[in-house]
Design a protein around this motif. Structure first.
Motif, short mmCIF file in Angstrom:
data_model
loop_
_atom_site.label_atom_id
_atom_site.label_comp_id
_atom_site.label_asym_id
_atom_site.label_seq_id
_atom_site.Cartn_x
_atom_site.Cartn_y
_atom_site.Cartn_z
N PHE A 346 -28.98 -46.05 35.17
CA PHE A 346 -29.19 -45.65 33.78
C PHE A 346 -30.23 -46.54 33.11
CE2 PHE A 346 -24.66 -43.76 33.47
CZ PHE A 346 -25.12 -42.52 33.85
N LEU A 347 -30.10 -47.84 33.33
CA LEU A 347 -31.03 -48.80 32.71
C LEU A 347 -32.46 -48.54 33.19
CD1 LEU A 347 -31.51 -51.23 30.92
CD2 LEU A 347 -30.94 -52.71 32.85
N LYS A 348 -32.62 -48.33 34.49
CA LYS A 348 -33.94 -48.06 35.05
C LYS A 348 -34.55 -46.80 34.44
CE LYS A 348 -36.31 -47.26 39.46
NZ LYS A 348 -36.15 -47.10 40.93
N PHE A 349 -33.72 -45.76 34.30
CA PHE A 349 -34.20 -44.51 33.74
C PHE A 349 -34.68 -44.69 32.30
CE2 PHE A 349 -33.45 -40.77 31.13
CZ PHE A 349 -34.15 -39.78 31.82
N PHE A 350 -33.85 -45.30 31.46
CA PHE A 350 -34.21 -45.43 30.05
C PHE A 350 -35.40 -46.36 29.84
CE2 PHE A 350 -29.79 -43.90 29.40
CZ PHE A 350 -30.09 -42.81 28.60
#
Length: 496
Positions: A346-350
């Motif tokens: 999730f962190l990588k995506f955002f």
């Protein structure tokens, strides 16, 4: 609801986290604020928690007790001692000391093969402390799964101990999806914990102990952190595999919403916000918005609604739903600030989306209290689309900071956020009922459209900030629950 406080109660709280000593999440806030609120009602309230390495680093003033025994688990003995500390509010806090299990590590929770051992020892240490200091507790209040074996031990190994004969055990479920050191969804049939008898001590089996299940089966009374969630968890949809056991004990299952300590969580006093403000100085909230936009690299746009998200980056907290809605959100006249730690994907995506849309989305990780406060103070709207939510503290904080919440109609969110009605000018947030991308987008569109009408919007902000979710009423409800539990036990003892 009537409350009878003629009897001064003696309550011991066993909890893995205690703010400000060892807070990881909301459990740490509750672990201190609830005992504090109960003590203010005139009852004797003490806390027991492990002495982690991160607590040692704080250099708190403490007294070492004379206890110096060992707790045996399997074929190994663990030397245990206790520190006593008096908090700034006068609360006695007892720390369980063992260097190998707690003191040598800075983390509260550890992803290790035998993590269960740490909590078995903690549960036994709480019981040994009660015996050592001769604390004749009316209520032994165990919070979350980490303290879930206390009632089990008292009803089995320690069932003949005189000091526990009059005590009532209460177990609070803060999040049913956390039941031990395993993922309950992945347990195989051969390692399934039936929950009967004393907990297993063999390393092969103790890693699969279902602490929550044993607490549900052995505690005198059970509660969770909202009335709605107490009903939800008796169903297969929200019961996390324990719904049948909770349903059998529904007459002993209650819901009490958490509170907020407004001496700490308050934009008028919060040292982390850019500019302090209150309900009578909302123009200063706009200054916080501009400062936040600058700090996270967004374009400074006073009239564009700014959505704040402060939460663990997990599927439960609705981040998968936000990702699904994001292509549409990027086309809308709004900005988003996300603060949190959690799932790396999730962190990588955002972060990647923020890199490509730096004027619209800002991402700050890891989570810090400082940035959390600044998002609450600087955002216009607070986004909390949790798939399920036992209570939720974030929406309560957002209300006090004047950031109007958008929530899924579930659990504690349902109990605390009412849907905005523009005709009647009532409600304190925006609520969607079906958990899907389209419903979320409708709720966001309603909020951002309502934001354009400043006079009505400011009245909604004023109404939200004036609401009180302090700990006073929940503390009184807990006292009533304690008294009810004592009454039940007395009736059972007398055979009536």
């Amino acid at each position: 609801m009537r409350f009878s406080f003629s009897k001064k109660l003696k309550i011991i709280h066993a909890v893995a986290e205690v703010s400000p000593y060892s807070k990881v999440g909301g459990l740490g806030d509750v672990g201190y604020a609830l005992p504090k609120a109960i003590a203010r009602l005139g009852h004797e309230s003490i806390i027991v928690t492990p002495y982690y390495g991160l607590v040692r680093k704080k250099g708190i003033k403490k007294e070492k007790l004379g206890y110096a025994e060992s707790i045996k688990v399997g074929d190994k003995e663990f030397p245990i001692s206790f520190y006593k500390h008096i908090s700034i509010d006068g609360l006695p806090i007892y720390f369980v000391v063992n260097e190998e299990l707690y003191g040598a590590h800075q983390a509260v929770y550890r992803a290790i093969d035998d993590e269960s051992l740490r909590w078995i020892v903690f549960n036994l240490a709480v019981i040994e402390l009660i015996k050592y200091i001769k604390f004749e507790a009316d209520i032994i209040h165990a919070h979350e799964w980490h303290a879930g074996l206390i009632a089990n031990y008292i009803k089995t190994i320690y069932k003949h101990e005189p000091i526990f004969q009059k005590s009532v055990t209460l177990f609070t479920i803060h999040n049913l999806y956390h039941q031990g050191t395993f993922f309950w969804q992945h347990v195989k049939k051969e390692t399934y914990d039936k929950g009967t008898g004393a907990p297993p001590v063999d390393k092969k089996f103790r890693r699969y102990i279902n602490y929550t299940k044993r607490a549900v089966l052995y505690s005198d009374i059970i509660n969770t952190v909202s009335e709605r969630y107490a009903k939800e968890i008796t169903t297969p949809k929200f019961g996390a595999g324990l719904d049948q056991y909770l349903k059998r004990r529904k007459n002993r299952l209650f819901g009490i919403i958490n509170g907020i300590d407004y001496e700490i969580v308050n934009p008028a006093y919060d040292k982390n916000v850019y500019v302090n403000y209150d309900v009578n100085s909302l123009e200063k909230k706009l200054k916080n918005k501009k400062h936040l936009q600058k700090e996270v690299g967004l374009s400074v746009q006073e009239k564009t609604p700014l959505l704040g998200v402060v939460n663990r980056l997990t599927e439960q907290k609705g981040f998968k739903l936000i990702i699904e809605a994001l292509p549409t959100l990027l086309k809308m006249d709004l900005q988003i600030v996300i603060v949190g730690s959690g799932q790396k994907s999730f962190l990588k995506f955002f972060r990647e989306v923020a890199r490509k849309n730096s004027s619209k989305i800002g991402v700050y990780s890891p989570f810090t209290e400082k940035m959390a406060s600044r998002v609450y103070a600087g955002s216009d709207i607070y986004l909390m689309p949790s798939r399920f939510e036992p209570c939720g503290l974030s929406q309560l904080i957002s209300l006090r900071y004047g950031s109007i919440p958008i929530v899924h109609h579930v659990g504690g969110l349902q109990d605390t956020v009412t849907n905005y009605d523009p005709l009647e000018n009532t409600g304190n947030g925006f609520v969607f009922t079906r958990y899907n991308k389209d419903e979320l987008l409708v709720a966001i569109a309603r909020a951002t459209e309502s934001y354009k009408y400043k006079e009505k919007w400011n009245k909604t902000v004023y109404r939200a900030m004036k609401q009180s979710f302090s700990w006073e009423l929940p503390a009184k409800k807990y006292i009533e629950l304690y008294l009810r539990a004592l009454k039940i036990k007395n009736h059972q003892k007398n055979g009536s």
